[in-house]
Design an enzyme around this catalytic site. Structure first.
Site, PDB file in Angstrom:
ATOM      1  N   TYR A 112      45.989  33.404  52.511  1.00 59.89           N
ATOM      2  CA  TYR A 112      46.020  31.962  52.218  1.00 59.89           C
ATOM      3  C   TYR A 112      46.858  31.146  53.204  1.00 59.89           C
ATOM      4  CZ  TYR A 112      43.944  33.646  47.885  1.00 59.89           C
ATOM      5  OH  TYR A 112      43.116  34.249  46.977  1.00 59.89           O
ATOM      6  N   SER A 170      39.839  31.021  51.148  1.00 62.08           N
ATOM      7  CA  SER A 170      39.292  32.276  51.686  1.00 62.08           C
ATOM      8  C   SER A 170      37.775  32.304  51.487  1.00 62.08           C
ATOM      9  CB  SER A 170      39.934  33.466  50.965  1.00 62.08           C
ATOM     10  OG  SER A 170      39.597  33.447  49.586  1.00 62.08           O
ATOM     11  N   ASP A 191      32.042  23.458  32.378  1.00 60.89           N
ATOM     12  CA  ASP A 191      31.544  22.383  31.501  1.00 60.89           C
ATOM     13  C   ASP A 191      32.168  21.041  31.873  1.00 60.89           C
ATOM     14  OD1 ASP A 191      29.901  24.070  30.063  1.00 60.89           O
ATOM     15  OD2 ASP A 191      31.299  24.314  28.384  1.00 60.89           O
ATOM     16  N   HIS A 207      35.883  32.156  38.722  1.00 63.68           N
ATOM     17  CA  HIS A 207      35.085  33.343  38.416  1.00 63.68           C
ATOM     18  C   HIS A 207      34.926  33.581  36.922  1.00 63.68           C
ATOM     19  CE1 HIS A 207      36.077  33.827  42.600  1.00 63.68           C
ATOM     20  NE2 HIS A 207      37.355  33.893  42.309  1.00 63.68           N
ATOM     21  N   ARG A 244      34.691  38.242  43.159  1.00 67.32           N
ATOM     22  CA  ARG A 244      34.925  36.883  43.664  1.00 67.32           C
ATOM     23  C   ARG A 244      33.625  36.170  44.062  1.00 67.32           C
ATOM     24  NH1 ARG A 244      40.542  36.403  43.931  1.00 67.32           N
ATOM     25  NH2 ARG A 244      41.480  38.436  44.316  1.00 67.32           N
ATOM     26  N   HIS A 266      37.249  26.723  48.499  1.00 64.70           N
ATOM     27  CA  HIS A 266      38.004  27.983  48.482  1.00 64.70           C
ATOM     28  C   HIS A 266      38.569  28.198  49.873  1.00 64.70           C
ATOM     29  CE1 HIS A 266      36.533  28.978  44.541  1.00 64.70           C
ATOM     30  NE2 HIS A 266      35.344  28.550  44.941  1.00 64.70           N
ATOM     31  N   ASN A 317      39.772  23.135  43.795  1.00 69.17           N
ATOM     32  CA  ASN A 317      39.858  24.581  44.017  1.00 69.17           C
ATOM     33  C   ASN A 317      40.213  25.202  42.670  1.00 69.17           C
ATOM     34  OD1 ASN A 317      40.374  27.229  44.628  1.00 69.17           O
ATOM     35  ND2 ASN A 317      41.453  26.788  46.533  1.00 69.17           N
TER      36      ASN A 317
HETATM   37  C1  DQA Z   1      40.584  31.024  45.972  1.00 73.98           C
HETATM   38  C2  DQA Z   1      39.781  32.307  45.843  1.00 73.98           C
HETATM   39  C3  DQA Z   1      39.863  32.859  44.435  1.00 73.98           C
HETATM   40  O1  DQA Z   1      39.112  34.058  44.315  1.00 73.98           O
HETATM   41  C4  DQA Z   1      41.306  33.173  44.071  1.00 73.98           C
HETATM   42  O2  DQA Z   1      41.392  33.584  42.728  1.00 73.98           O
HETATM   43  C5  DQA Z   1      42.228  32.046  44.359  1.00 73.98           C
HETATM   44  C6  DQA Z   1      42.018  31.204  45.544  1.00 73.98           C
HETATM   45  C7  DQA Z   1      40.613  30.509  47.429  1.00 73.98           C
HETATM   46  O3  DQA Z   1      41.016  29.379  47.612  1.00 73.98           O
HETATM   47  O4  DQA Z   1      40.264  31.244  48.363  1.00 73.98           O
HETATM   48  O5  DQA Z   1      43.227  31.871  43.678  1.00 73.98           O
HETATM   49  O6  DQA Z   1      39.976  30.021  45.178  1.00 73.98           O
END
Ligand code: DQA
Length: 151
Positions: free
Chosen positions: A23, A101, A87, A80, A110, A99, A74
């Site tokens: 991140y 990543s 909703d 997930h 994911r 996201h 985000n």
């Molecule tokens: C995330 C990806 C998600 O799988 C993870 O749980 C996160 C960050 C991302 O910004 O890459 O907390 O949303």
């Protein structure tokens, strides 16, 4: 100025500390300041919020729906799992899911995204720059939607 809410879900308050190899080293405060500046340059009044509490996020999404505020979201881990967040997102007219990543290049779980079907669009894997792209999209959409004849 068009108001925009950038809403970050669980654990994103630990940006800069949490798994920096995934991140990055930028903190949430630094990201928030950066996005406020990006927004200003785009003519957007950007407010950045982060919560680890699903109910609080649901309240913010409801606030955005009522006030017709575009959202950059985000949903982090809730992406997930949370039908409740999905909703709430379904009630928004313009919401870009971000996201940091590339969720499709990581663990299989994911790639299962329950909020995404209700997002206007999804940006994944472009690092923190994904938030800037989302704001750019919102600014461009607002400009295209605006009727120049009424200016
Ligand atoms: C995330 C990806 C998600 O799988 C993870 O749980 C996160 C960050 C991302 O910004 O890459 O907390 O949303």
């Amino acid at each position: 100025m068009i108001r925009v809410l950038v809403l970050n879900g669980p654990n994103l308050g630990r940006l800069g500390v949490r798994q920096p190899e995934i991140y990055g080293a930028t903190t949430h405060d630094e990201l928030a300041n950066h996005l406020t500046d990006t927004g200003e340059a785009l003519g957007l009044d950007v407010e950045v919020r982060q919560t680890n509490h699903e109910g609080e996020m649901l309240d913010w999404l409801g606030e955005a729906a009522d006030a017709e505020i575009p959202v950059v979201l985000n949903p982090a881990g809730w992406s997930h799992t949370s039908i409740a967040i999905a909703d709430a997102v379904a009630q928004l007219d313009l919401v870009v899911e971000v996201h940091i990543s590339n969720v499709h290049a990581r663990e299989d779980f994911r790639s299962h995204l329950v909020v995404s079907p209700y997002a206007t669009g999804v940006i994944t894997g472009l690092g923190l720059g994904g938030y800037d792209l989302a704001l750019t999209h919102i600014a461009a959409t607002a400009e295209l939607d605006g009727d120049p004849a009424e200016d």
